[in-house]
Design a protein around this motif. Structure first.
Motif, PDB file in Angstrom:
ATOM      1  N   LEU A  33       0.832  -1.197   0.000  1.00 40.52           N
ATOM      2  CA  LEU A  33       0.000   0.000   0.000  1.00 40.52           C
ATOM      3  C   LEU A  33       0.866   1.247   0.000  1.00 40.52           C
ATOM      4  O   LEU A  33       1.973   1.241   0.534  1.00 40.52           O
ATOM      5  CB  LEU A  33      -0.879   0.051   1.256  1.00 40.52           C
ATOM      6  N   GLY A  34       0.341   2.321  -0.585  1.00 43.64           N
ATOM      7  CA  GLY A  34       0.968   3.625  -0.454  1.00 43.64           C
ATOM      8  C   GLY A  34       0.497   4.230   0.855  1.00 43.64           C
ATOM      9  O   GLY A  34      -0.344   5.094   0.878  1.00 43.64           O
ATOM     10  N   TYR A  35       1.009   3.709   1.920  1.00 44.90           N
ATOM     11  CA  TYR A  35       0.633   4.029   3.297  1.00 44.90           C
ATOM     12  C   TYR A  35       0.499   5.524   3.497  1.00 44.90           C
ATOM     13  O   TYR A  35       1.239   6.288   2.915  1.00 44.90           O
ATOM     14  CB  TYR A  35       1.705   3.451   4.236  1.00 44.90           C
ATOM     15  N   ASP A  64      -3.040   6.321   3.801  1.00 44.04           N
ATOM     16  CA  ASP A  64      -4.427   6.622   3.477  1.00 44.04           C
ATOM     17  C   ASP A  64      -5.131   5.561   2.658  1.00 44.04           C
ATOM     18  O   ASP A  64      -6.346   5.596   2.519  1.00 44.04           O
ATOM     19  CB  ASP A  64      -4.532   7.983   2.797  1.00 44.04           C
ATOM     20  N   GLU A  65      -4.438   4.585   2.117  1.00 44.12           N
ATOM     21  CA  GLU A  65      -5.093   3.527   1.340  1.00 44.12           C
ATOM     22  C   GLU A  65      -5.682   2.426   2.209  1.00 44.12           C
ATOM     23  O   GLU A  65      -6.533   1.678   1.753  1.00 44.12           O
ATOM     24  CB  GLU A  65      -4.096   2.902   0.361  1.00 44.12           C
ATOM     25  N   LYS A  93      -8.027   0.762   4.753  1.00 49.23           N
ATOM     26  CA  LYS A  93      -9.388   1.055   5.206  1.00 49.23           C
ATOM     27  C   LYS A  93      -9.981  -0.161   5.909  1.00 49.23           C
ATOM     28  O   LYS A  93      -9.755  -1.301   5.485  1.00 49.23           O
ATOM     29  CB  LYS A  93     -10.308   1.405   4.026  1.00 49.23           C
ATOM     30  N   MET A 128     -11.545  -3.352   4.000  1.00 51.71           N
ATOM     31  CA  MET A 128     -10.762  -3.670   2.808  1.00 51.71           C
ATOM     32  C   MET A 128     -10.558  -5.177   2.690  1.00 51.71           C
ATOM     33  O   MET A 128     -10.318  -5.853   3.678  1.00 51.71           O
ATOM     34  CB  MET A 128      -9.398  -2.969   2.901  1.00 51.71           C
ATOM     35  N   PRO A 186      -3.439  -6.004  -0.382  1.00 53.92           N
ATOM     36  CA  PRO A 186      -4.772  -5.795  -0.968  1.00 53.92           C
ATOM     37  C   PRO A 186      -5.131  -6.941  -1.919  1.00 53.92           C
ATOM     38  O   PRO A 186      -4.311  -7.374  -2.723  1.00 53.92           O
ATOM     39  CB  PRO A 186      -4.631  -4.473  -1.723  1.00 53.92           C
ATOM     40  N   ARG A 243      -4.957  -6.506  -5.909  1.00 58.54           N
ATOM     41  CA  ARG A 243      -3.672  -6.226  -6.563  1.00 58.54           C
ATOM     42  C   ARG A 243      -2.887  -7.510  -6.678  1.00 58.54           C
ATOM     43  O   ARG A 243      -3.009  -8.402  -5.858  1.00 58.54           O
ATOM     44  CB  ARG A 243      -2.868  -5.213  -5.769  1.00 58.54           C
TER      45      ARG A 243
END
Length: 137
Positions: free
Chosen positions: A103-105, A107-108, A110, A113, A133, A136
């Protein structure tokens, strides 16, 4: 060379760690009622039978909660700051604590998820189950 905190040397959970080294998420399943458990227990927490096997889990899960740590509570974790611990519910109904990757930590990440198990070899003797995720590669 960095030091890594090793999990407790618990023979009851050895099948889990052996499975992780092979890239397989294993859970204890009661042969009486089919209830899944992790970590392993001496008897089923649902029906109290003592007969169980280790079976391959789907590895699919939903993020239930997470917390990002900005303080190293153990010196070995100082180089990893900040790090995020997640709690997921596996498809099999078991809650599992781990970390998130891919993740692009931050804010991605959740709650709700969809994630899937992935495996990270830390040492030749230790592979950790992490989650990434599900949508992906």
């Amino acid at each position: 060379m960095s030091t890594f905190l090793m999990p407790p040397n618990d023979l009851r959970n050895l099948p889990h760690w052996d499975g992780a080294k092979r890239g397989v998420l294993l859970l204890q399943r009661c042969n009486g009622c089919g209830h899944f458990s992790f970590p392993a227990t001496a008897q089923c927490t649902k029906c109290h039978q003592t007969d169980s096997d280790w079976v391959e889990a789907s590895g699919l899960a939903t993020v239930e909660s997470f917390c990002t740590f900005h303080k190293a509570y153990w010196p070995e974790l100082k180089a990893s700051l900040p790090y995020t611990v997640i709690q997921v519910e596996l498809e099999e109904g078991v809650s599992f604590m781990s970390n998130i990757t891919g993740l692009g930590y931050p804010d991605e990440l959740k709650i709700g998820m969809q994630v899937k198990a992935c495996f990270e070899a830390i040492t030749p003797d230790l592979t950790l189950v992490r989650f990434s995720p599900a949508n992906r590669s």
